[in-house]
Motif scaffolding. Structure first.
Motif, PDB file in Angstrom:
ATOM      1  N   VAL A 407       0.813  -1.189   0.365  1.00 16.73           N
ATOM      2  CA  VAL A 407       0.671   0.257  -0.180  1.00 16.73           C
ATOM      3  C   VAL A 407       1.084   1.199   0.390  1.00 16.73           C
ATOM      4  O   VAL A 407       1.628   1.247   0.824  1.00 16.73           O
ATOM      5  N   LEU A 408       0.461   2.145  -0.820  1.00 19.86           N
ATOM      6  CA  LEU A 408       1.537   3.313  -1.284  1.00 19.86           C
ATOM      7  C   LEU A 408       0.934   3.937  -0.359  1.00 19.86           C
ATOM      8  O   LEU A 408       1.666   5.381   0.227  1.00 19.86           O
ATOM      9  N   GLY A 409      -0.698   4.016  -0.138  1.00 29.05           N
ATOM     10  CA  GLY A 409      -1.225   5.596  -0.426  1.00 29.05           C
ATOM     11  C   GLY A 409      -2.809   5.350  -0.140  1.00 29.05           C
ATOM     12  O   GLY A 409      -3.659   4.161  -1.016  1.00 29.05           O
ATOM     13  N   ILE A 410      -3.982   6.062   0.613  1.00 25.13           N
ATOM     14  CA  ILE A 410      -5.463   5.433   0.899  1.00 25.13           C
ATOM     15  C   ILE A 410      -5.780   7.172   1.236  1.00 25.13           C
ATOM     16  O   ILE A 410      -4.953   8.022   1.774  1.00 25.13           O
ATOM     17  N   GLN A 411      -6.967   7.311   0.475  1.00 22.34           N
ATOM     18  CA  GLN A 411      -7.572   9.105   0.413  1.00 22.34           C
ATOM     19  C   GLN A 411      -9.315   8.352   0.978  1.00 22.34           C
ATOM     20  O   GLN A 411      -9.529   7.424   0.536  1.00 22.34           O
ATOM     21  N   ALA A 412      -9.867   9.223   1.559  1.00 18.71           N
ATOM     22  CA  ALA A 412     -11.396   8.779   1.758  1.00 18.71           C
ATOM     23  C   ALA A 412     -11.676  10.445   1.709  1.00 18.71           C
ATOM     24  O   ALA A 412     -11.005  11.138   1.980  1.00 18.71           O
ATOM     25  N   VAL A 413     -12.720  10.207   1.112  1.00 11.98           N
ATOM     26  CA  VAL A 413     -13.481  11.900   1.639  1.00 11.98           C
ATOM     27  C   VAL A 413     -15.119  10.789   1.925  1.00 11.98           C
ATOM     28  O   VAL A 413     -15.659  10.373   1.204  1.00 11.98           O
ATOM     29  N   GLY A 414     -15.691  11.326   3.270  1.00  8.14           N
ATOM     30  CA  GLY A 414     -17.118  10.884   3.415  1.00  8.14           C
ATOM     31  C   GLY A 414     -17.877  11.957   4.930  1.00  8.14           C
ATOM     32  O   GLY A 414     -16.672  12.282   5.105  1.00  8.14           O
ATOM     33  N   SER A 415     -18.198  11.380   5.027  1.00  9.16           N
ATOM     34  CA  SER A 415     -19.125  12.048   6.091  1.00  9.16           C
ATOM     35  C   SER A 415     -18.726  11.769   7.871  1.00  9.16           C
ATOM     36  O   SER A 415     -18.614  10.238   7.786  1.00  9.16           O
ATOM     37  N   GLY A 416     -17.962  12.450   8.441  1.00  7.11           N
ATOM     38  CA  GLY A 416     -17.703  11.584   9.692  1.00  7.11           C
ATOM     39  C   GLY A 416     -16.486  11.099   9.286  1.00  7.11           C
ATOM     40  O   GLY A 416     -16.039   9.549  11.081  1.00  7.11           O
ATOM     41  N   ILE A 417     -15.554  10.909   8.609  1.00 14.71           N
ATOM     42  CA  ILE A 417     -14.463   9.745   8.376  1.00 14.71           C
ATOM     43  C   ILE A 417     -13.141  10.705   8.960  1.00 14.71           C
ATOM     44  O   ILE A 417     -12.488   9.308   8.423  1.00 14.71           O
TER      45      ILE A 417
END
Ligand code: FAD
Ligand code: NAD
Length: 465
Positions: A407-417
């Motif tokens: 794993v090189l990177g992790i991104q997220a967009v979301g409510s309360g994350i």
């Protein structure tokens, strides 16, 4: 003039400085910390903590207003909410006060001596501090510069009157009816969204072609959509030019070269932060600089023996948790432990609506590094917990090396994350592979399941999509 000698002197008691001093005290080092303002620095007094308190107030108010308008899909209606804004600010101040006392207590417990006043270098081993009871000279074997940063001022929009920085924005006596925000980065968006929820008519003026330009467009798209829903006007590729003579409007040059007048009660300027080095007497030292920031190596050593620098004064990323990690490391170095900066990743969280989390490399950055990558992305629209929280927008994305799944990177967009940043950071720090993430049992129903599903998706066999 009173004289103090010590093993370690820390200048600045923000998250970098106070963590450094506490850890040094725990290790038995004779430590002094000097603070010109309040313990806790920007983060605790006028940054992370107060902004998150006001964001919470805004979220709660907006939820109540949403229910009052009968807009919830689950049948809740309520009377129109009212907000005692002075009480909100007092609540925020109460939290800050409790944390100030907490930091003071922790420093005392670690037997760190606190000196209140502004420090100025006399030479690489000595500083003079102007205190209420007169000047004090402090001599130390090792000195840590942790003086942090302050808001950048635009010459044509100097702070004062209607033009404010984030510091004043966090202590207003009332919600401005019309708020113009210059800079659509971290602070502009976090506070712009909060004020929009509190009822301000917000206009954001951003010089670049999109909001939050440090994140990729896919990640920021749900935030842009939410801004529209909240009635926030965003002017992209636009330049602030100054304030109207009457002080009641921001003058802007729009992307197509037109002049625009944005009526505003307050103009919040959030165009970045600059290192706090003025008046510190840096001219008495021979320090290599990195632009306006102090240059450091992987042990946070400056070019001068025995002088370290940590936190915002050393440049990007200007994040509290980075400052803390550097502070802890420098204390251990001062105690003779073999430490160097070997972190794989520093998580970044933007507390917008929805929230954004990013750790490690984005797909674009990985490709630019010449990596062959595999991407797994899972939408919260297919996540049961997100549905039950009425927050289906956004996604989790994992970027991994194609050949071995590292794993090189992790991104997220979301409510309360924002809380997912912990799992993401741990995965990167421990060198997780897609198999590790996919093979970990994630509790149900949680939004974290989206993380596992994203890893499965990278293998082409996500279960719930
Ligand atoms: P600072 O916190 O700036 O502390 C430096 C201290 O040094 C200050 O107390 C100052 O008074 C003192 N000082 C300066 N000069 C002298 C001197 N000569 N003598 C004695 N004392 C001196 N980061 C996050 O990670 N998450 C967030 O959610 C977040 N939100 C933010 C929201 C806002 C509105 C702002 C403005 C910033 C936010 N940040 C956030 C950034 C974060 O606050 C900084 O990265 C962090 O405070 C840097 O810590 P530091 O210890 O380097 O410096
Ligand atoms: P920023 O760098 O995040 O954003 C500044 C924005 O202003 C950029 O998008 C830039 O393009 C724009 N800009 C610059 N000059 C302009 C001009 N003349 N007209 C219009 N737009 C212009 O800076 P910030 O929002 O002031 O925040 C400062 C730092 O504080 C951040 O870099 C971050 O490290 C830290 N911070 C972190 C958090 C968090 O971790 N959640 C929250 C707030 C602040």
């Amino acid at each position: 003039m009173t004289e103090i000698t010590c093993k370690l002197l820390v200048i600045g008691a923000g998250p970098g400085g106070y963590v450094c001093a506490i850890r040094a005290g725990q290790l038995g080092l004779d430590t002094v910390i000097v603070e010109a303002g309040k313990l806790g620095g920007t983060c605790l007094n006028v940054g992370c903590i107060p902004s998150k308190a006001m964001i919470h107030v805004a979220e709660e108010y907006e939820k109540a207003a949403h229910a009052a308008a009968g807009r919830t899909p689950f049948g809740l209606t309520a009377g129109a909410p009212t907000l005692d804004f002075a009480k909100s600010v007092a609540w925020k101040d109460g939290i800050v006060g409790r944390l100030n006392n907490g930091v003071a207590g922790l420093l005392r417990k670690a037997k760190v001596k606190i000196v209140q006043g502004r420090a100025r270098f006399r030479d690489g081993k000595t500083v003079v501090v102007e205190t209420e009871t007169g000047p004090k000279v402090i001599r130390a074997e090792r000195i840590v510069i942790a003086t942090g940063s302050g808001p950048v001022e635009l010459p044509f929009l100097p702070f004062g009157g209607a033009v404010i920085s984030s510091t004043e924005a966090l202590s207003l006596s009332q919600v401005p009816q019309r708020l113009a925000v210059v800079g659509g980065g971290y602070i502009g968006l976090e506070l712009g969204i909060a004020f929009a929820k509190l009822g301000s008519k917000v206009t954001i003026v951003e010089a670049k072609g999109r909001i939050l330009p440090l994140y990729d467009a896919e990640l920021t798209a749900p935030v842009a959509k939410r801004l529209t829903a909240l009635g926030v006007e965003v002017l992209l590729g636009a330049k602030a030019r100054g304030i109207a003579p009457a002080g009641d409007a921001l003058l802007v040059e729009t992307a197509d070269g037109q002049e625009r007048r944005i009526a505003a009660d307050r103009i919040l300027v959030t165009v970045g932060r600059a290192p706090a080095t003025e008046g510190l007497g840096l001219e008495e030292l021979v320090l290599d600089m990195d632009g306006r920031f102090i240059r450091i190596n992987d042990r946070c050593e400056t070019s001068m023996r025995g002088v370290h620098a940590i936190g915002d004064v050393t440049g990007e990323p200007m994040l509290a948790h980075r400052a803390m990690a550097q502070g802890e490391m420098v204390a251990e170095i001062a105690a003779g432990l073999p430490r160097a900066w070997d972190k794989r990743a520093i998580p970044a969280v933007c507390f917008t609506d929805p929230e954004i989390v990013s750790v490690g490399l984005s797909p674009e950055e990985a490709r630019r590094n010449g990596q062959e990558i595999r991407i797994g992305q899972f939408p919260f629209a297919a996540n049961g917990r997100a549905m039950t929280r009425d927050g289906e927008q956004g996604f989790v994305r994992i970027v991994a090396q194609a050949q071995n799944g590292l794993v090189l990177g992790i991104q997220a967009v979301g409510s309360g994350i924002s809380e997912l940043s912990t799992a993401f950071g741990l995965a990167l720090e421990m060198g997780a592979t897609l198999e590790d993430v996919a093979g970990t049992i994630h509790a149900h129903p949680t939004q974290g399941e989206g993380f596992q599903e994203a890893a499965l998706k990278a293998f082409g066999h996500a279960i719930h999509i």
